[in-house]
Structures are given as structure tokens and as C-alpha cells.
Design a protein around this motif. Structure first.
Motif, PDB file in Angstrom:
ATOM      1  N   ILE A  67     -40.648  19.324  71.348  1.00 46.29           N
ATOM      2  CA  ILE A  67     -41.974  19.717  71.845  1.00 46.29           C
ATOM      3  C   ILE A  67     -42.003  21.220  72.133  1.00 46.29           C
ATOM      4  N   GLU A  68     -40.952  21.734  72.758  1.00 49.16           N
ATOM      5  CA  GLU A  68     -40.864  23.174  73.023  1.00 49.16           C
ATOM      6  C   GLU A  68     -40.867  23.970  71.719  1.00 49.16           C
ATOM      7  N   LEU A  69     -40.176  23.453  70.710  1.00 51.11           N
ATOM      8  CA  LEU A  69     -40.136  24.095  69.395  1.00 51.11           C
ATOM      9  C   LEU A  69     -41.548  24.189  68.817  1.00 51.11           C
ATOM     10  N   ILE A  70     -42.299  23.115  68.865  1.00 49.71           N
ATOM     11  CA  ILE A  70     -43.674  23.121  68.346  1.00 49.71           C
ATOM     12  C   ILE A  70     -44.510  24.166  69.087  1.00 49.71           C
ATOM     13  N   GLN A  71     -44.416  24.170  70.411  1.00 50.64           N
ATOM     14  CA  GLN A  71     -45.194  25.119  71.206  1.00 50.64           C
ATOM     15  C   GLN A  71     -44.834  26.560  70.867  1.00 50.64           C
ATOM     16  N   GLU A  72     -43.542  26.842  70.691  1.00 49.66           N
ATOM     17  CA  GLU A  72     -43.116  28.201  70.379  1.00 49.66           C
ATOM     18  C   GLU A  72     -43.539  28.605  68.968  1.00 49.66           C
ATOM     19  N   CYS A  73     -43.449  27.692  68.015  1.00 48.94           N
ATOM     20  CA  CYS A  73     -43.913  27.999  66.653  1.00 48.94           C
ATOM     21  C   CYS A  73     -45.398  28.368  66.671  1.00 48.94           C
ATOM     22  N   ARG A  74     -46.172  27.622  67.427  1.00 51.24           N
ATOM     23  CA  ARG A  74     -47.614  27.904  67.530  1.00 51.24           C
ATOM     24  C   ARG A  74     -47.850  29.248  68.214  1.00 51.24           C
ATOM     25  N   ARG A  75     -47.138  29.489  69.322  1.00 56.93           N
ATOM     26  CA  ARG A  75     -47.338  30.727  70.079  1.00 56.93           C
ATOM     27  C   ARG A  75     -47.016  31.950  69.230  1.00 56.93           C
ATOM     28  N   ALA A  76     -45.903  31.899  68.504  1.00 63.14           N
ATOM     29  CA  ALA A  76     -45.428  33.042  67.734  1.00 63.14           C
ATOM     30  C   ALA A  76     -45.951  33.058  66.295  1.00 63.14           C
ATOM     31  N   LEU A 109     -44.567  18.689  62.900  1.00 59.74           N
ATOM     32  CA  LEU A 109     -44.372  20.136  62.796  1.00 59.74           C
ATOM     33  C   LEU A 109     -45.399  20.763  61.858  1.00 59.74           C
ATOM     34  N   HIS A 110     -45.672  20.087  60.764  1.00 62.81           N
ATOM     35  CA  HIS A 110     -46.619  20.619  59.786  1.00 62.81           C
ATOM     36  C   HIS A 110     -48.037  20.665  60.361  1.00 62.81           C
TER      37      HIS A 110
END
Length: 117
Positions: A69-78, A104-105
Motif C-alpha cells: 500500500i505504501e508503494l502504491i501511494q509513493e508511486c502516485r505521489r512521485a 499497481l497498474h
């Protein structure tokens, strides 16, 4: 507007950002740095700069794993659209590998690159 040639060169040399994802239950304590080096080398060969590697603790149950979940949030943020992981690190969890790829997609517009260690 006038650009300094060195600044322009540095700007064009930047690689797109990718994040890493690893399950700690699948790597040994002493292998952590080696595994991250593998992800970093894979990122470079794919044309990415590897940012943070998200480490998932042993599965606890629940719908989506917390580091995922943190990975998804960071991908979106950055606005990072690539995730690099080792083969098998998105398998055998509470959700299927295909579902995790799709999440993720859809949620982060990210593609997953699974590499061998």
C-alpha cells in the motif's frame, strides 16, 4: 530564457524513477544488501533510477500488504510508473500476483518488472 549547457546536460541525463519491492520472508538477513544491489542493477539496465526499496514483513493476513500500500501511494505521489521486484515476491500472498499487478497498474499507472536474483 538562456540555459547553462551543463544544466541542460544534467537535466537530460536524469532517468525515470522506479521503486523496488521485496518480501523479507523470501530473503535472508544477510542477503538484503545483495538483493537491493540486484534491483538497482536491473533498474539501470531498464533505464530507471531506483528509489526506495519497500520491504514487506512476513505476511500478516488482510487484504493488501502494508508495504505494498505504501508503494502504491509513493508511486502516485512521485509519478513513478515502474516497480522492480524479484520473481516470486508478488506471489503467495493474500491476493494473487495478477491482482497485485493490476492494482499497481490501475492505482499508480505502474508496470512491474520481475527480475531473477
Amino acid at each position: 530564457m538562456v540555459f547553462d549547457a551543463e544544466l541542460v546536460s544534467m537535466m537530460t541525463a536524469l532517468q525515470p524513477l522506479a521503486y523496488g519491492y521485496l518480501r523479507d520472508d523470501l530473503i535472508g538477513d544477510r542477503d538484503g544488501d545483495s538483493v537491493e544491489d540486484t534491483l538497482r542493477a536491473a533498474a539501470r539496465s531498464l533505464g530507471y533510477e531506483l528509489g526506495t526499496v519497500f520491504h514487506e514483513p512476513p505476511p500478516q493476513g488482510g487484504l493488501l500488504p502494508p508495504a505494498f500500500i505504501e508503494l502504491i501511494q509513493e508511486c502516485r505521489r512521485a509519478a513513478a510508473h515502474a516497480v522492480i521486484t524479484l520473481q516470486g515476491h508478488l506471489s503467495n500472498m493474500s491476493m494473487s500476483r495478477m491482482v497485485l499487478h493490476e492494482v499497481l497498474h490501475v492505482r499508480a499507472e505502474a508496470i512491474v518488472h520481475e527480475v531473477k536474483h
